[in-house]
Design a protein around this motif. Structure first.
Motif, mmCIF file in Angstrom:
data_model
loop_
_atom_site.group_PDB
_atom_site.id
_atom_site.type_symbol
_atom_site.label_atom_id
_atom_site.label_comp_id
_atom_site.label_asym_id
_atom_site.label_seq_id
_atom_site.Cartn_x
_atom_site.Cartn_y
_atom_site.Cartn_z
ATOM 1 N N THR A 75 12.339 -15.742 -3.307
ATOM 2 C CA THR A 75 11.043 -16.442 -3.325
ATOM 3 C C THR A 75 10.591 -16.708 -4.759
ATOM 4 O OG1 THR A 75 9.746 -14.411 -3.359
ATOM 5 C CG2 THR A 75 10.382 -15.276 -1.185
ATOM 6 N N GLU A 76 9.724 -17.699 -4.912
ATOM 7 C CA GLU A 76 9.156 -18.014 -6.225
ATOM 8 C C GLU A 76 8.326 -16.840 -6.742
ATOM 9 O OE1 GLU A 76 9.479 -20.606 -8.321
ATOM 10 O OE2 GLU A 76 11.070 -21.313 -6.977
ATOM 11 N N ASP A 77 7.665 -16.139 -5.826
ATOM 12 C CA ASP A 77 6.837 -14.995 -6.211
ATOM 13 C C ASP A 77 7.702 -13.902 -6.848
ATOM 14 O OD1 ASP A 77 4.326 -13.464 -6.202
ATOM 15 O OD2 ASP A 77 5.379 -12.193 -4.743
ATOM 16 N N LEU A 78 8.877 -13.629 -6.259
ATOM 17 C CA LEU A 78 9.777 -12.608 -6.809
ATOM 18 C C LEU A 78 10.294 -13.040 -8.186
ATOM 19 C CD1 LEU A 78 11.447 -10.039 -6.711
ATOM 20 C CD2 LEU A 78 13.138 -11.249 -5.296
ATOM 21 N N LEU A 79 10.633 -14.326 -8.327
ATOM 22 C CA LEU A 79 11.122 -14.818 -9.615
ATOM 23 C C LEU A 79 10.080 -14.653 -10.710
ATOM 24 C CD1 LEU A 79 13.094 -18.111 -8.796
ATOM 25 C CD2 LEU A 79 14.028 -15.985 -9.714
ATOM 26 N N ARG A 80 8.817 -14.915 -10.365
ATOM 27 C CA ARG A 80 7.741 -14.759 -11.358
ATOM 28 C C ARG A 80 7.612 -13.297 -11.795
ATOM 29 N NH1 ARG A 80 5.098 -18.848 -8.390
ATOM 30 N NH2 ARG A 80 4.119 -17.299 -7.032
ATOM 31 N N LYS A 81 7.742 -12.385 -10.840
ATOM 32 C CA LYS A 81 7.649 -10.955 -11.159
ATOM 33 C C LYS A 81 8.813 -10.526 -12.058
ATOM 34 C CE LYS A 81 5.123 -9.623 -6.972
ATOM 35 N NZ LYS A 81 5.218 -8.924 -5.652
ATOM 36 N N ILE A 82 10.028 -11.086 -11.772
ATOM 37 C CA ILE A 82 11.191 -10.760 -12.611
ATOM 38 C C ILE A 82 10.968 -11.282 -14.029
ATOM 39 C CG2 ILE A 82 13.661 -11.215 -12.961
ATOM 40 C CD1 ILE A 82 13.899 -11.377 -9.866
ATOM 41 N N GLU A 83 10.433 -12.494 -14.163
ATOM 42 C CA GLU A 83 10.206 -13.079 -15.485
ATOM 43 C C GLU A 83 9.127 -12.311 -16.266
ATOM 44 O OE1 GLU A 83 9.611 -17.320 -14.684
ATOM 45 O OE2 GLU A 83 11.598 -17.657 -15.559
ATOM 46 N N ASP A 84 8.282 -11.563 -15.548
ATOM 47 C CA ASP A 84 7.248 -10.768 -16.210
ATOM 48 C C ASP A 84 7.783 -9.466 -16.793
ATOM 49 O OD1 ASP A 84 5.284 -12.635 -15.757
ATOM 50 O OD2 ASP A 84 4.565 -11.710 -13.892
ATOM 51 N N ILE A 85 9.023 -9.099 -16.456
ATOM 52 C CA ILE A 85 9.632 -7.908 -17.071
ATOM 53 C C ILE A 85 9.759 -8.179 -18.576
ATOM 54 C CG2 ILE A 85 11.706 -6.452 -17.146
ATOM 55 C CD1 ILE A 85 12.214 -7.206 -14.199
ATOM 56 N N PRO A 86 9.318 -7.290 -19.430
ATOM 57 C CA PRO A 86 9.261 -7.573 -20.878
ATOM 58 C C PRO A 86 10.589 -8.051 -21.487
ATOM 59 C CG PRO A 86 8.072 -5.562 -20.374
ATOM 60 C CD PRO A 86 8.729 -5.983 -19.089
ATOM 61 N N GLN A 87 11.730 -7.505 -21.017
ATOM 62 C CA GLN A 87 13.009 -7.870 -21.633
ATOM 63 C C GLN A 87 13.539 -9.230 -21.177
ATOM 64 O OE1 GLN A 87 12.349 -5.122 -19.921
ATOM 65 N NE2 GLN A 87 13.157 -3.261 -20.904
ATOM 66 N N VAL A 88 12.968 -9.821 -20.123
ATOM 67 C CA VAL A 88 13.521 -11.032 -19.515
ATOM 68 C C VAL A 88 13.096 -12.287 -20.265
ATOM 69 C CG1 VAL A 88 13.477 -12.499 -17.449
ATOM 70 C CG2 VAL A 88 13.788 -10.025 -17.235
ATOM 71 N N LYS A 89 14.075 -13.139 -20.567
ATOM 72 C CA LYS A 89 13.812 -14.433 -21.199
ATOM 73 C C LYS A 89 13.734 -15.543 -20.163
ATOM 74 C CE LYS A 89 16.329 -13.229 -25.446
ATOM 75 N NZ LYS A 89 17.509 -13.553 -26.274
ATOM 76 N N ARG A 90 14.571 -15.407 -19.121
ATOM 77 C CA ARG A 90 14.583 -16.456 -18.096
ATOM 78 C C ARG A 90 15.178 -15.894 -16.807
ATOM 79 N NH1 ARG A 90 17.766 -22.308 -18.066
ATOM 80 N NH2 ARG A 90 16.282 -23.353 -16.720
ATOM 81 N N ALA A 91 14.637 -16.313 -15.676
ATOM 82 C CA ALA A 91 15.183 -15.929 -14.371
ATOM 83 C C ALA A 91 15.227 -17.164 -13.475
ATOM 84 C CB ALA A 91 14.334 -14.833 -13.727
ATOM 85 N N ARG A 92 16.335 -17.338 -12.805
ATOM 86 C CA ARG A 92 16.497 -18.504 -11.931
ATOM 87 C C ARG A 92 17.186 -18.096 -10.633
ATOM 88 N NH1 ARG A 92 13.253 -20.472 -14.484
ATOM 89 N NH2 ARG A 92 13.194 -22.431 -15.652
ATOM 90 N N SER A 93 16.740 -18.717 -9.549
ATOM 91 C CA SER A 93 17.425 -18.585 -8.264
ATOM 92 C C SER A 93 18.461 -19.705 -8.169
ATOM 93 C CB SER A 93 16.412 -18.707 -7.125
ATOM 94 O OG SER A 93 17.067 -18.912 -5.905
ATOM 95 N N VAL A 94 19.694 -19.360 -7.808
ATOM 96 C CA VAL A 94 20.737 -20.388 -7.635
ATOM 97 C C VAL A 94 21.382 -20.218 -6.266
ATOM 98 C CG1 VAL A 94 21.226 -20.807 -10.072
ATOM 99 C CG2 VAL A 94 22.385 -18.947 -8.907
ATOM 100 N N ARG A 95 21.785 -21.347 -5.698
ATOM 101 C CA ARG A 95 22.391 -21.329 -4.359
ATOM 102 C C ARG A 95 23.731 -22.047 -4.375
ATOM 103 N NH1 ARG A 95 17.515 -22.620 -0.033
ATOM 104 N NH2 ARG A 95 16.044 -21.042 -0.782
ATOM 105 N N PHE A 96 24.644 -21.569 -3.570
ATOM 106 C CA PHE A 96 25.963 -22.199 -3.460
ATOM 107 C C PHE A 96 26.338 -22.396 -1.992
ATOM 108 C CE2 PHE A 96 25.905 -19.717 -7.383
ATOM 109 C CZ PHE A 96 26.217 -20.701 -8.307
#
Length: 530
Positions: free
Chosen positions: A509-530
Motif C-alpha cells: 500500500t501507499e501508506d506502508l511505502l510512506r512509513k518506510i520512507e520515513d525511516i531515517p536511513q531510507v533515501k527512496r522506497a518503491r513498490s514494483v510488480r512483475f
C-alpha cells in the motif's frame, strides 16, 4: 493446455491442412471465408493463428476482434493484404514465405524475356487467326545481350544466374549486393545510371518501398539505351506506366513485358493495346509447385511458432530458430523483467535505452532480447506495448536503442545482461543472469551486488548502510501484516550506500511505502510488480 487453433480462410493445399493436424494443432479450413469480412470478424477471436493467401484482407478492424490471435501466415511473398502496423501494435507476428515461389517467379521473368524478344504472344495470335506473317515478327537473340537486373536478392539472383546460363552479359544494381556475392553469381555490380545506360533488357526484382517507387521514372526511362526492353514481374508501381507508354510510342523502348500493375485487377492500363507489350495477370507465383511449396512452408512456420516459439520469415520481428527458442525463453524473461524494474523506477522522460550482453548471451539472438528489454522499460508508461511493437514505439518517440556485446561475462557468471535507462533526470541501471534452474535473477542494482529472484510483489529500498534500518523495516512490514518471502541485501562499502530488494506475499500500500520512507536511513522506497 488446449491445442492452438488455426483458421485457414483462403484456398490452401490439403497437404498444408494435414501438417497442422499432424503437429497437433486444431485447424479450421474455410477456404471461402476470406471473401466475407463480416463473418471473418465474427469468428476471428476464437483463433490463435490465421493462414491466408491474397483473398483475405486482414484489416485493422478485423484485428481489433482478433483477441487471441498470435500469428498471421501469408502463403506467398506479398503481405500487402495485411495491415502490418495494426498487427504489430497488437503483438501479432506476421509471416510470409519469401522463398517458396522464388524459382517460379524468376522463371516467369525469363519466360517474359523470351516472349518479348521473339514476340511470341503476338505471333501466336496472328498465326491462329489464319495469317502467316513470317516477315512481320523479326525477333532478337538473347545471347551476348546485356541483361540489367535491378535488385539482386532472392529472385533477382536466380534470374541473374539463368541469364548467365543463356550466355548473356549480366549487370546488377543492388546497394546490398556484396562484391563477393556478385563474383559468385558471375555478374558485374554497377550503379543504377550505368545499368540504365548499358542494358539491352532491364528486369526488376525489388520490393515496393519509398525508395524503389517509380525507380523507372520518366527521367530514368529517358536515360536508357534506345531499343531497350523492360520486364516487371516484381511489383506494380516500380515503373511509371504513363511514361513507359510514351517511350514505347516514341520507339525509344522497343518492348515491355509486365506481370504486375499499379492497379490490380488491371481491367484497363496505359500499356494495354500497344503492339510491343506482353501482359499477364500476376502469374509470377502461379505454378502448382510454387502454390504447394508456399502452403506447406506457411503451415510449418506457423506450427513452429505456436508450439515452440520459433519465428521464421516474420516481417515485423527478428527470427528465432526452433533450436534457440528454448534457450532464449528465460533470457527474454530476464530482459523484460530487468527493463520493467527500471521502468517502474523512472518517472522522467526516457532519452535512451542501452542493453549490454556479456558472455554466452552475447552469442544469442540479442535482437529478440532487446525487444523484450524495451518492452519492459516502456510498459509502465504504455500499457499496450509488446515485444513486437516495442522497437517501433521507441523509434517513434525518439528513444535511442543501443546494444553492446562483450564475449567475457562480468564476475563469475556465464552470462550477464545489464540495462541502462537514460532518463532526463538521471541514468538508472540493473543487471541480471539466468541460473541453472532457468530462473532469471537480479544480481546488480546501481553497481551494488545483490541476489534476488523476481516475484509478483516486491519492495525496492535505497538506504544508508547504518544500524537500525533492517529492524525498523521488518517491524513495519510485520505491523502492516505483510509477509516476507525473500530478503536480498547489498551495499557498496561498510557504512556507504545500500539497497534491499524484498519479495512479499501481497500488494504494497501507499501508506506502508510512506512509513518506510520515513525511516531515517531510507533515501527512496518503491513498490514494483512483475
Amino acid at each position: 493446455m488446449p491445442a492452438p487453433r488455426v483458421l485457414i480462410s483462403d484456398a490452401l493445399s490439403p497437404a498444408a491442412v494435414q501438417i497442422f493436424k499432424d503437429r497437433g494443432i486444431d485447424v479450421d479450413f474455410q477456404p471461402d471465408l476470406g471473401k466475407d469480412k463480416d463473418k471473418l470478424s465474427q469468428i476471428i477471436g476464437d483463433y490463435d493463428g490465421l493462414a491466408i493467401r491474397s483473398a483475405t484482407k486482414v484489416t485493422a478492424k478485423i484485428l481489433e476482434k482478433a483477441t487471441n490471435l498470435k500469428v498471421v501466415g501469408r502463403a506467398g511473398i506479398g503481405v500487402d493484404n495485411v495491415e502490418i502496423p495494426a498487427a504489430t501494435a497488437k503483438g501479432i507476428i506476421v509471416m510470409n514465405t519469401p522463398f517458396g515461389n522464388s524459382i517460379t517467379t524468376a522463371e516467369h521473368a525469363i519466360a517474359m524475356m523470351f516472349a518479348l524478344a521473339r514476340q511470341i504472344p503476338q505471333a501466336d495470335a496472328s498465326t491462329q487467326a489464319g495469317k502467316w506473317e513470317k516477315n512481320r515478327f523479326m525477333g532478337v537473340e538473347l545471347t551476348a545481350k546485356t541483361l540489367g537486373v535491378i535488385g539482386c536478392g532472392n529472385i533477382g539472383s536466380i534470374v541473374a544466374d539463368r541469364g548467365v546460363g543463356l550466355r548473356m552479359k549480366v549487370i546488377a544494381y543492388d546497394p546490398f549486393l556484396s562484391p563477393e556475392r556478385a563474383i559468385e553469381l558471375g555478374v558485374e555490380k554497377v550503379e543504377l545510371d550505368e545499368l540504365l545506360r548499358r542494358a539491352d533488357i532491364i528486369t526488376l526484382h525489388v520490393p515496393m518501398t519509398e525508395k524503389t517507387k517509380n525507380i523507372l521514372s520518366a527521367e530514368n526511362i529517358a536515360k536508357t539505351k534506345k531499343g531497350v526492353r523492360i520486364i516487371n514481374c516484381a511489383r506494380g508501381g516500380l515503373v511509371d506506366e504513363q511514361a513507359l507508354r510514351a517511350a514505347l510510342d516514341s520507339g525509344h523502348v522497343a518492348g515491355a513485358a509486365f506481370d504486375v500493375f499499379i492497379e490490380e485487377p488491371a481491367t484497363s492500363n496505359p500499356l494495354f493495346g500497344h503492339p510491343n507489350v506482353v501482359c499477364t495477370p500476376h502469374l509470377g507465383a502461379s505454378t502448382s509447385e510454387a502454390q504447394e511449396n508456399v502452403a506447406l512452408q506457411v503451415a510449418e512456420q506457423m506450427s513452429d511458432y505456436l508450439l515452440q516459439g520459433a519465428i521464421q520469415n516474420a516481417v515485423n520481428f527478428p527470427s528465432i530458430t526452433a533450436e534457440e527458442a528454448p534457450r532464449l525463453k528465460p533470457f527474454v524473461a530476464l530482459a523484460e523483467k530487468l527493463g520493467s524494474f527500471l521502468g517502474q523506477l523512472t518517472e522522467a522522460p526516457i532519452k535512451g535505452i542501452r542493453i549490454e550482453y556479456e558472455g554466452a548471451v552475447s552469442h544469442m539472438n540479442t535482437r529478440a532480447l532487446t525487444s523484450a528489454a524495451v518492452t519492459g522499460v516502456l510498459r509502465p508508461f504504455l500499457q499496450d506495448i509488446n515485444m513486437v511493437s516495442a522497437p517501433v514505439v521507441a523509434r517513434e518517440r525518439g528513444i535511442t536503442i543501443e546494444e553492446v556485446k562483450r564475449e567475457n561475462a562480468a564476475r563469475d557468471y556465464e552470462s550477464f545482461v545489464r540495462i541502462i535507462v537514460d532518463a532526463e533526470d538521471m541514468p538508472r541501471h540493473a543487471g541480471g543472469t539466468v541460473f541453472q534452474d532457468g530462473k532469471p535473477r537480479v544480481i546488480e542494482i546501481r553497481d551494488i551486488a545483490v541476489d534476488a529472484e523476481f516475484a509478483p510483489h516486491m519492495i525496492y529500498v535505497r538506504n544508508d548502510d547504518k544500524p537500525g534500518f533492517i529492524g525498523r523495516f521488518g517491524t513495519l512490514l510485520g505491523e502492516s501484516g505483510v509477509n516476507v518471502a525473500t530478503f536480498a541485501l547489498g551495499r557498496d562499502k561498510p557504512g556507504g550506500d545500500a539497497i534491499c530488494f524484498v519479495s512479499v506475499d501481497q500488494p504494497v500500500t501507499e501508506d506502508l511505502l510512506r512509513k518506510i520512507e520515513d525511516i531515517p536511513q531510507v533515501k527512496r522506497a518503491r513498490s514494483v510488480r512483475f
